[in-house]
Scaffold this active site. Structure first.
Site, PDB file in Angstrom:
ATOM      1  N   CYS A 188     -29.642 -13.582  22.188  1.00 42.30           N
ATOM      2  CA  CYS A 188     -29.168 -12.537  22.275  1.00 42.30           C
ATOM      3  C   CYS A 188     -29.935 -10.842  21.966  1.00 42.30           C
ATOM      4  CB  CYS A 188     -27.765 -12.361  21.889  1.00 42.30           C
ATOM      5  SG  CYS A 188     -26.014 -13.447  23.108  1.00 42.30           S
ATOM      6  N   CYS A 214     -33.293  -1.959   3.397  1.00 47.32           N
ATOM      7  CA  CYS A 214     -32.139  -1.649   3.807  1.00 47.32           C
ATOM      8  C   CYS A 214     -30.394  -1.735   2.822  1.00 47.32           C
ATOM      9  CB  CYS A 214     -31.165  -2.385   5.029  1.00 47.32           C
ATOM     10  SG  CYS A 214     -30.959  -4.027   4.595  1.00 47.32           S
TER      11      CYS A 214
END
Length: 394
Positions: free
Chosen positions: A207, A361
């Site tokens: 995905c 991040c």
């Protein structure tokens, strides 16, 4: 192979769980709409309260599954997952919210289930399901609902369920298409009967590589929960021996009959699989031993940035968060290459392979995952900021 049961031939199976648990006055009020259904009623709701269901993966399919299993009143919900929440998950993984980014998915899911239904006991398994722990974990539950997205884990879950003797509610999603079935060796086919061998590595994109319609997770995950509820209560006809296929673009659902394979190595008449295997090897995947993760702490990165400013060090500082996050805060001198583009491969061309690359991040989870992706793609001089911006700004 064991012949299908008489109940299956007639279109139904006996209830999976005995109605041992009594409902409290508060639960009678909460589950009133279930109690009005003749196929469930008081006894069926007590069966749900007595049931123990393990959900593998607190992601796209696991999110709606956990929501509706909790709302339905399943007594014990187990959640097994070792991943952390990323911003790109929020498009479909509704069990998590913005404030959960960086947290373990299991921890976030436990909080959500407690909010949805305080009468449910939640068991958190903050670990990856492996051949070493699968039989023990699966053996604690009456039914397993699979929300994973890779073939190695699907074969592992199927084999563990078959060896323990519990039903396996399977779902799969990709782009706009979904599939649902129930595999239960001895009552119908197992996953290996339908898919004897995994596809070659790389043939079926994930995905992350091909995309997925977020709401498709709700459609397929809810269908999985419907199967779990029917199995637990004995209501209706289950998908044992059938495969349900959903095309969201065409707004269609089709059901196909599937049969057990008498030569299946797991559930056939002469089984050769009697214990769990090496599923990485089965699916042609590289060994699970991870490569080292070169990290910098906040002090080291500040020193590196100062050295770069003086021309004493050359490296590229990369922010792997989403653009909206970068608008809120950033480390000056960094460039934006979101993790999703690194995962898909589209962002690799923006990263030099001949210079040092440092990733960061919010918490360090996404940058570490991106680092591993770059290592797999051939990058050798790549580091990430341990603790992310949370540690850097502390």
């Amino acid at each position: 192979m064991t012949a299908p049961s008489r109940d299956l031939a007639e279109g139904s199976l006996p209830p999976l769980v005995e109605p041992t648990a009594e409902l409290t006055p508060a639960e009678l009020v909460r589950y009133d709409r279930h109690l009005l259904l003749p196929q469930i009623g008081l006894v069926g709701q007590r069966r749900l309260k007595s049931a123990r269901v393990l959900v593998v993966g607190a992601g796209g399919l696991g999110s709606p599954a956990l929501a509706y299993l909790a709302a339905a009143g399943v007594g014990v919900l187990g959640i097994v997952d070792d991943d952390r929440v990323e911003v790109s998950n929020l498009q479909r993984q509704i069990v998590h919210g913005q404030s959960d980014v960086g947290r373990h998915k299991v921890d976030s899911a436990v909080d959500s289930v407690a909010e949805w239904n305080p009468h449910v006991e939640v068991r958190a398994h903050r670990e990856r399901l492996t051949r070493d722990n699968a039989l023990e974990l699966v053996g604690q539950y009456d039914l397993v609902l699979d929300g994973t997205d890779n073939f190695a884990t699907r074969y592992l879950v199927n084999d563990a369920c078959a060896l323990v003797g519990v039903p396996y509610v399977w779902g799969s999603i990709f782009r706009f298409d979904g599939q649902v079935s129930v595999f239960w060796a001895g009552h119908g086919p197992c996953y290996r009967c339908l898919f004897p061998e995994p596809p070659p590595p790389g043939m079926v994109p994930s995905c992350a590589e091909g995309g997925v319609l977020g709401v498709l997770c709700a459609a397929v995950g809810s269908a999985q929960v419907a199967e779990a509820v029917k199995l637990i209560t004995g209501a209706g006809r289950s998908l044992v021996g059938r495969l349900q296929v959903h095309d969201a673009l065409a707004a269609s659902w089709h059901t196909l009959e599937v049969a057990a394979d008498p030569d299946c190595p797991l559930c056939g008449s002469a089984p050769t699989i009697t214990e769990l295997q090496d599923y990485q090897e089965l699916c042609g995947l590289p060994a699970a031993t991870p490569a080292p993760v070169p990290t910098l702490d906040a002090a080291e990165l500040r020193r590196w940035l100062a050295e770069r400013e003086r021309g004493e060090r050359d490296f590229v500082l990369v922010d792997v968060r989403e653009p909206a996050e970068r608008e809120v805060s950033r480390i000056e001198g960094s460039v934006l290459v979101p993790k999703a583009t690194i995962d898909s491969g589209a962002g690799l061309s923006e990263l030099p392979a001949d210079r040092t690359v440092v990733l960061y991040c919010r918490s360090g989870a996404r940058s570490e995952a991106s680092l591993r992706r770059l290592q797999e793609a051939g990058w050798t001089d790549v580091h990430h900021l341990a603790g992310g911006l949370l540690g850097y700004d502390a």
